[in-house]
Design a protein around this motif. Structure first.
Motif, short mmCIF file in Angstrom:
data_model
loop_
_atom_site.label_atom_id
_atom_site.label_comp_id
_atom_site.label_asym_id
_atom_site.label_seq_id
_atom_site.Cartn_x
_atom_site.Cartn_y
_atom_site.Cartn_z
N GLY A 36 -46.45 10.91 37.24
CA GLY A 36 -45.11 11.20 37.30
C GLY A 36 -44.17 10.05 38.02
N ALA A 37 -42.84 10.15 37.84
CA ALA A 37 -41.98 9.19 38.41
C ALA A 37 -40.57 9.80 38.93
CB ALA A 37 -41.91 8.09 37.32
N GLU A 38 -40.17 9.27 39.96
CA GLU A 38 -38.89 9.31 40.44
C GLU A 38 -38.15 8.25 40.03
OE1 GLU A 38 -39.80 10.08 44.65
OE2 GLU A 38 -40.88 11.94 43.98
N GLU A 39 -37.05 8.33 39.72
CA GLU A 39 -36.05 7.19 39.40
C GLU A 39 -34.67 7.48 40.06
OE1 GLU A 39 -36.19 4.93 35.43
OE2 GLU A 39 -36.22 7.12 34.68
N GLU A 40 -34.35 6.25 40.88
CA GLU A 40 -33.00 6.24 41.72
C GLU A 40 -32.19 5.43 40.74
OE1 GLU A 40 -35.10 6.60 45.86
OE2 GLU A 40 -34.45 4.71 45.26
N PHE A 41 -30.90 5.88 40.95
CA PHE A 41 -29.77 5.34 39.96
C PHE A 41 -28.50 4.99 40.94
CE2 PHE A 41 -32.23 7.73 37.00
CZ PHE A 41 -32.47 7.07 36.19
N HIS A 42 -27.75 3.94 40.48
CA HIS A 42 -26.53 3.66 41.12
C HIS A 42 -25.42 4.31 40.14
CE1 HIS A 42 -28.23 0.50 43.70
NE2 HIS A 42 -28.86 -0.03 42.63
N VAL A 43 -24.49 4.83 41.01
CA VAL A 43 -23.16 5.36 40.48
C VAL A 43 -22.03 4.21 40.38
CG1 VAL A 43 -21.36 7.47 40.44
CG2 VAL A 43 -23.93 7.86 41.13
N VAL A 44 -21.41 4.20 39.49
CA VAL A 44 -20.61 3.02 39.39
C VAL A 44 -19.06 3.53 38.77
CG1 VAL A 44 -20.29 0.86 38.05
CG2 VAL A 44 -22.61 1.43 38.91
N ASP A 45 -18.28 2.94 39.37
CA ASP A 45 -16.80 2.75 38.95
C ASP A 45 -16.44 2.24 37.81
OD1 ASP A 45 -13.78 2.45 38.48
OD2 ASP A 45 -13.65 3.46 40.31
N LEU A 46 -16.15 2.55 36.37
CA LEU A 46 -16.21 1.64 35.34
C LEU A 46 -14.89 1.02 35.10
CD1 LEU A 46 -17.25 4.53 32.58
CD2 LEU A 46 -18.64 2.72 33.55
N ILE A 47 -13.96 1.08 36.05
CA ILE A 47 -12.92 0.29 36.21
C ILE A 47 -13.12 -1.14 36.90
CG2 ILE A 47 -10.23 0.11 36.78
CD1 ILE A 47 -10.28 3.07 36.22
N THR A 48 -13.55 -0.65 38.06
CA THR A 48 -13.77 -1.97 39.15
C THR A 48 -15.15 -2.50 39.15
OG1 THR A 48 -14.81 -0.37 40.98
CG2 THR A 48 -12.42 -0.81 40.62
N ARG A 49 -15.91 -1.58 38.20
CA ARG A 49 -17.49 -1.99 38.34
C ARG A 49 -18.34 -2.03 39.66
NH1 ARG A 49 -15.56 -1.97 33.82
NH2 ARG A 49 -16.25 -3.09 32.00
N ARG A 50 -17.58 -1.68 40.69
CA ARG A 50 -18.38 -1.50 42.02
C ARG A 50 -18.79 -0.04 42.30
NH1 ARG A 50 -13.21 -3.69 44.14
NH2 ARG A 50 -12.74 -1.72 44.68
N LEU A 51 -19.75 -0.04 43.08
CA LEU A 51 -20.32 1.28 43.48
C LEU A 51 -19.41 2.38 43.79
CD1 LEU A 51 -23.45 0.15 45.63
CD2 LEU A 51 -23.41 0.86 43.14
N ALA A 52 -19.58 3.59 43.40
CA ALA A 52 -18.60 4.68 43.72
C ALA A 52 -19.15 5.72 44.52
CB ALA A 52 -18.16 5.14 42.39
N GLU A 81 -30.86 10.86 42.09
CA GLU A 81 -32.29 10.51 41.74
C GLU A 81 -33.04 11.63 40.80
OE1 GLU A 81 -35.91 12.14 44.04
OE2 GLU A 81 -35.57 10.23 44.78
N THR A 82 -33.80 11.31 39.92
CA THR A 82 -34.20 12.18 38.91
C THR A 82 -35.79 12.19 39.15
OG1 THR A 82 -34.67 10.46 37.40
CG2 THR A 82 -32.55 11.48 37.15
N ASN A 83 -36.39 13.50 38.92
CA ASN A 83 -37.62 13.66 39.09
C ASN A 83 -38.39 14.15 37.95
OD1 ASN A 83 -37.51 13.34 42.11
ND2 ASN A 83 -35.85 14.62 41.97
N SER A 84 -39.36 13.59 37.36
CA SER A 84 -40.04 13.75 36.31
C SER A 84 -41.11 15.21 36.29
CB SER A 84 -41.00 12.65 35.58
OG SER A 84 -42.32 12.67 36.29
N VAL A 85 -41.53 15.57 35.24
CA VAL A 85 -42.56 16.52 35.44
C VAL A 85 -43.85 15.77 35.56
CG1 VAL A 85 -41.25 18.29 34.00
CG2 VAL A 85 -42.73 16.44 32.87
N PRO A 86 -44.99 16.27 36.02
CA PRO A 86 -46.18 15.56 36.00
C PRO A 86 -46.80 15.69 34.71
CG PRO A 86 -46.25 17.37 37.47
CD PRO A 86 -44.80 17.46 36.60
#
Length: 382
Positions: A11-27, A52-57
């Motif tokens: 299984g896998a855990e993935e971490e993601f950045h949230v981005v402002d689509l106007i400034t392209r900076r982290l939000a 973060e998302t968490n998969s099934v095994p």
């Protein structure tokens, strides 16, 4: 013995950045993205600009790929609804530190109080891969013995060349940011799970860490599910690379369990592992890596090719050989995410183009199935 005669779930855990689509900076708006999503599959992180998302095994890599893509799509739909972007990378190039905050939870607020600038600058995302090993003594033994093989996997994931608006010169600058924590790095050898747990209790008694989730080793026995958990890799925009790394890691665990069963000794020098990890973070797939066999520098494609070929018996046994060997060739041909980001920046000299590349690659996926709400691997270590 765990894994004997069977394919171990992954299984896998993935971490993601949230981005402002106007400034392209982290939000700092992860709460808006997570609203309405099932918390066992989608959760907040230390920073309000991360999810973060968490998969099934999963028994097969195809199943894992479909699950990861399904969760990405669900996350992206939610972000689209509130006008935000999602990217999977070790770091996101554009940041305004003054706009970012830790998530409003007592654990994270205590970390901010204890660690100060380390916490404020923890603007990095990783991919964590779990492989099922139900015997905890074996999990402890395998985690240490596998440490020399992790740097090539880091190189495959390298996706954090930019930090706070500048090119760091590293393919995975996330690795250097992560290494500042007091429990980061390769895991030492312990003779049993009991000895390992005593080490954990000793660290908690010292009050340098507050709970087992703050053991930030590159690989460790999970403290909440019966797995070995690899944590060295950057988040990666291409699901194909995540699946490749998961397949290779499962094969490495399988091979090491067999070596333990046969009584094969392993001598691991942690100083050499740290040096190889630094080299992988510096070069990614575009320079030399330290070959785990022999400890000498070789071109990354040679090291990765030898790694894949050396795992062929395990990959064939699990039915993964064709997929993993094909994904490895594809990954080497495309180059690391770090290199693709640098090419995007070189075209016009705009970091916003790098962010747009990451947003686009994160959105693209070859496997197509919605995520479900099955039980998942969920990190207690964020």
């Amino acid at each position: 013995m765990a894994g004997e005669g069977t394919t171990m779930r992954v299984g896998a855990e993935e971490e993601f950045h949230v981005v402002d689509l106007i400034t392209r900076r982290l939000a700092a708006r992860a709460d808006q993205v997570l609203e309405g999503l099932p918390p066992e599959r989608f959760t907040d992180e230390l920073q309000r600009s991360m999810v973060e998302t968490n998969s099934v095994p999963c028994l097969t890599l195809e199943e894992l790929a479909r699950d990861l893509c399904g969760m990405r799509r669900r996350l992206l739909r939610q972000a689209d609804d509130v006008g935000l972007g999602i990217n999977a990378a070790g770091s996101s190039p554009l940041v305004d530190m003054d706009e970012l905050r830790v998530s409003p939870e007592p654990r994270y607020e205590r970390m901010l109080d204890d660690y100060q600038q380390l916490t404020r600058e923890q603007l990095i995302c990783g991919t964590h891969v779990h492989v099922e090993v139900e015997d905890r003594d074996l999990a402890v033994a395998v985690a240490h013995r596998l440490t020399p093989w992790l740097p090539p996997l880091l190189a495959l994931s390298a996706s954090s060349p930019f930090w706070d608006g500048a090119d760091t010169g590293y393919a995975s600058y996330r690795t250097l940011v992560w290494s500042r924590w007091p429990t980061a790095g390769p895991m030492a050898q312990y003779d049993s799970a009991a000895e390992y747990e005593e080490m954990v209790r000793e660290l908690i008694r010292s009050e340098v860490i507050s709970d087992p989730g703050m053991l930030y080793f590159d690989i460790r026995p999970s403290d909440h599910v019966p797995t070995v958990e690899m944590r060295i890799c950057d988040s990666n925009p291409r699901v194909e690379d995540v699946v490749l790394i998961a397949g290779l890691f499962r094969a490495l665990v399988t091979r090491e369990l067999e070596a333990l069963r046969q009584g094969v000794e392993r001598e691991v020098h942690l100083e050499a592992v740290r040096a190889a990890t630094w080299q992988a973070a510096r070069s990614g797939l575009e320079g030399d890596l330290i070959d785990p066999v022999g400890g000498v520098p070789r071109p990354a494609p040679v090291v990765i090719g030898r790694l894949v070929d050396g795992l062929r018996p395990q990959l064939e046994e699990s039915g993964d050989w064709d997929l993993v060997s094909g994904l490895a060739k594809e990954s080497l041909a495309k180059g690391s995410s770090a290199e693709r980001q640098r090419r995007a920046f070189a075209h016009r000299g705009r970091l916003s183009d790098v962010v747009d590349l990451l947003l686009a690659e994160t959105r693209a996926c070859d496997w197509d199935r919605p995520a479900d709400d099955s039980p998942s691997y969920r990190s207690a270590a964020s």
